[in-house]
Design an enzyme around this catalytic site. Structure first.
Site, mmCIF file in Angstrom:
data_model
loop_
_atom_site.group_PDB
_atom_site.id
_atom_site.type_symbol
_atom_site.label_atom_id
_atom_site.label_comp_id
_atom_site.label_asym_id
_atom_site.label_seq_id
_atom_site.Cartn_x
_atom_site.Cartn_y
_atom_site.Cartn_z
ATOM 1 N NE ARG A 1 74.394 -21.154 -48.945
ATOM 2 C CZ ARG A 1 73.147 -21.287 -48.497
ATOM 3 N NH1 ARG A 1 72.165 -20.640 -49.087
ATOM 4 N NH2 ARG A 1 72.869 -22.083 -47.490
ATOM 5 N NE ARG B 1 75.369 -19.634 -44.206
ATOM 6 C CZ ARG B 1 74.080 -19.792 -44.499
ATOM 7 N NH1 ARG B 1 73.522 -19.048 -45.433
ATOM 8 N NH2 ARG B 1 73.362 -20.694 -43.872
ATOM 9 C CE LYS C 1 65.086 -20.561 -47.157
ATOM 10 N NZ LYS C 1 65.727 -21.874 -47.122
ATOM 11 N NE ARG D 1 72.198 -25.152 -42.602
ATOM 12 C CZ ARG D 1 72.969 -24.734 -43.622
ATOM 13 N NH1 ARG D 1 74.216 -25.158 -43.734
ATOM 14 N NH2 ARG D 1 72.473 -23.905 -44.509
ATOM 15 N NE ARG E 1 65.559 -22.323 -40.720
ATOM 16 C CZ ARG E 1 66.188 -21.606 -41.652
ATOM 17 N NH1 ARG E 1 65.842 -20.361 -41.882
ATOM 18 N NH2 ARG E 1 67.160 -22.141 -42.356
HETATM 19 P P1 ADP Z 1 69.656 -21.778 -44.935
HETATM 20 O O1 ADP Z 1 68.313 -21.521 -45.552
HETATM 21 O O2 ADP Z 1 70.691 -22.101 -45.949
HETATM 22 O O3 ADP Z 1 69.642 -22.775 -43.806
HETATM 23 P P2 ADP Z 1 69.587 -19.307 -43.340
HETATM 24 O O4 ADP Z 1 70.520 -18.175 -43.583
HETATM 25 O O5 ADP Z 1 68.141 -19.094 -43.593
HETATM 26 O O6 ADP Z 1 70.200 -20.446 -44.259
HETATM 27 O O7 ADP Z 1 69.715 -19.825 -41.836
HETATM 28 C C1 ADP Z 1 70.960 -20.131 -41.222
HETATM 29 C C2 ADP Z 1 70.741 -20.604 -39.795
HETATM 30 O O8 ADP Z 1 70.174 -19.542 -39.003
HETATM 31 C C3 ADP Z 1 69.768 -21.765 -39.623
HETATM 32 O O9 ADP Z 1 70.376 -23.026 -39.805
HETATM 33 C C4 ADP Z 1 69.283 -21.550 -38.173
HETATM 34 O O10 ADP Z 1 70.249 -22.021 -37.250
HETATM 35 C C5 ADP Z 1 69.234 -20.040 -38.034
HETATM 36 N N1 ADP Z 1 67.883 -19.492 -38.357
HETATM 37 C C6 ADP Z 1 67.551 -18.760 -39.463
HETATM 38 N N2 ADP Z 1 66.246 -18.432 -39.458
HETATM 39 C C7 ADP Z 1 65.711 -18.978 -38.321
HETATM 40 C C8 ADP Z 1 64.398 -19.019 -37.760
HETATM 41 N N3 ADP Z 1 63.344 -18.446 -38.377
HETATM 42 N N4 ADP Z 1 64.226 -19.683 -36.579
HETATM 43 C C9 ADP Z 1 65.258 -20.254 -35.962
HETATM 44 N N5 ADP Z 1 66.525 -20.274 -36.442
HETATM 45 C C10 ADP Z 1 66.760 -19.645 -37.614
#
Ligand code: ADP
Length: 191
Positions: free
Chosen positions: A128, A134, A14, A146, A89
């Site tokens: 990554r 990270r 994404k 996750r 999400r």
């Molecule tokens: P990825 O798509 O690789 O999981 P992100 O950078 O989108 O990485 O998200 C990292 C973390 O941030 C998620 O695992 C979650 O804990 C938190 N997070 C991100 N976006 C949301 C959201 N919309 N609602 C709740 N938690 C979120």
């Protein structure tokens, strides 16, 4: 405005594809993961709370993420549109996003989901993690959680947008250019 929700499990590409989309379509990138990591690295009390959840692979509360999204949207209200990356999400976040956009006479134009199989996801996330540093990308238990959280809490968001005829599935396997070409085809059709 063209408001795109880019969707898919962790590691589906994404963020990478968002960069391509911004360049071509001039949209503003709203990544809730990036916003949350910025708060984490500020070392604030809130940032420490967020870190505990992210380090377990759990979601942060809807209310907190929604507040961040609203602030970001209002700050960029004159843009051509947004790419919502990592948001919504949960179905509650999706319903909230519709209401928030309606308040500014806008709506979600399209929801594009990147389709990538789970083995490929795990490989990509671990790769990554070596580059980004990270913590949540370097531990297999966190990655598995996750992916499990994605299936349980996030995947139902697909039904939400299917009901609005806004959902399009894109094959996320192949070169970056190939995947981007598929995305452009879907976006140009939705315009
Ligand atoms: P990825 O798509 O690789 O999981 P992100 O950078 O989108 O990485 O998200 C990292 C973390 O941030 C998620 O695992 C979650 O804990 C938190 N997070 C991100 N976006 C949301 C959201 N919309 N609602 C709740 N938690 C979120």
């Amino acid at each position: 405005m063209f408001n795109l929700v880019i969707f898919g499990p962790p590691g589906s590409g994404k963020g990478t594809q968002s960069e391509y989309i911004i360049k071509k379509y001039g949209l503003v990138h709203l990544s809730t993961g990036d916003l949350l990591r910025a708060e984490m690295s500020s070392g604030s009390e809130l940032g420490n709370k967020i870190k505990k959840l992210i380090d377990r692979g759990e979601l942060v509360s809807d209310e907190l993420v929604q507040q961040m999204v609203k602030n970001f949207v209002l700050k960029n209200i004159d843009s051509k549109g947004f790419i919502f990356d990592g948001f919504p999400r949960t179905t509650a976040q999706a319903a909230w996003l519709d209401d928030m956009l309606a308040e500014i006479s806008q709506c979600v134009t399209l929801m594009l989901a990147l389709d990538v199989d789970e083995n490929e996801l795990r490989t990509r996330i671990l790769e990554r993690g070596k580059i980004s540093g990270r913590a949540d990308d370097q531990n297999v238990d966190i990655i598995n959680n996750r992916i499990a959280v994605y299936h349980k809490q996030t995947q139902p968001v697909i039904n939400f947008y299917t009901a609005q005829s806004k959902f399009v599935l894109v094959n996320g396997i192949g070169s970056l250019d190939d995947v981007f070409a598929r995305i452009c085809a879907a976006m140009d059709k939705a315009k």
